[in-house]
Design a protein around this motif. Structure first.
Motif, PDB file in Angstrom:
ATOM      1  N   ALA A   1      41.184  38.964  33.472  1.00 25.71           N
ATOM      2  CA  ALA A   1      40.829  40.383  33.465  1.00 25.71           C
ATOM      3  C   ALA A   1      41.280  41.047  34.761  1.00 25.71           C
ATOM      4  N   GLY A   2      41.752  42.260  34.631  1.00 26.24           N
ATOM      5  CA  GLY A   2      42.075  43.062  35.801  1.00 26.24           C
ATOM      6  C   GLY A   2      43.497  42.942  36.315  1.00 26.24           C
ATOM      7  N   VAL A   3      44.333  42.124  35.681  1.00 27.62           N
ATOM      8  CA  VAL A   3      45.732  42.042  36.112  1.00 27.62           C
ATOM      9  C   VAL A   3      46.502  43.117  35.343  1.00 27.62           C
ATOM     10  N   SER A   4      47.064  44.042  36.069  1.00 29.83           N
ATOM     11  CA  SER A   4      47.739  45.172  35.428  1.00 29.83           C
ATOM     12  C   SER A   4      49.042  44.719  34.758  1.00 29.83           C
ATOM     13  N   PRO A   5      49.475  45.458  33.763  1.00 27.80           N
ATOM     14  CA  PRO A   5      50.765  45.148  33.130  1.00 27.80           C
ATOM     15  C   PRO A   5      51.927  45.156  34.132  1.00 27.80           C
TER      16      PRO A   5
END
Length: 167
Positions: free
Chosen positions: A122-126
């Motif tokens: 969770a929380g890793v941007s594209p």
């Protein structure tokens, strides 16, 4: 030191005659020869899709599927490559003739695996995911060049041997 150029010691042959025979006899040589260009084609398409996404913000799903496909192709070529290395050199990884190629391959695998992990964390941007993919692809290009160099060296050794020249 004199003005003469120092003579280079002849390089250690890539394969002993027995290793060359095993390389030529194992089915893994053909498998590697088929998988390498397939993986490269997937890489080219995926690189385009990743760069397109980073430039336009469109096509995230296609880029993601392509990087996952590239990663699966990488895992496949690494497993079959280990089987090839064992058939030829008697060890699954880090045979002296391919030590540095295997070291760089491990970095390629780590970065591709980090990319896969970034999909579920969770929380890793594209954008970060695609940056990881590009880093993995950069190291992959270095690794592919290493293998192409070794393939060329092996062919030159064979040509040299057939011509009666020391390799």
């Amino acid at each position: 030191m004199s003005g003469r150029a120092a003579k280079k010691a002849p390089a250690e042959p890539l394969y002993t005659p027995d290793q060359r025979r095993r390389r030529d006899e194992t089915r893994w040589t053909l498998v590697q020869g088929l998988l390498a260009p397939v993986q490269f084609a997937i890489f080219i398409v995926s690189l385009y899709l990743v760069l397109r996404y980073l430039q336009t913000g469109e096509g995230y799903e296609a880029a993601t599927v392509s990087v996952v496909a590239k990663t699966l192709a990488l895992y496949t070529i690494m497993v079959t490559g280990s089987l090839w290395e064992h058939a030829v050199f008697g060890r699954y990884l880090f045979a002296p003739a391919f030590y540095w190629e295997d070291v760089v391959s491990m970095a390629v695998i780590v970065l591709h695996t980090v990319y896969l992990a970034s999909l579920v964390v969770a929380g890793v941007s594209p954008q970060t995911q695609m940056a990881i993919a590009l880093a993995a692809y950069g190291i992959y290009v270095v690794n592919a060049a290493q293998y192409i160099f070794k393939l060329r060296r092996a062919r030159l050794e064979v040509a040299s041997t057939m011509a009666g020249q020391p390799s």
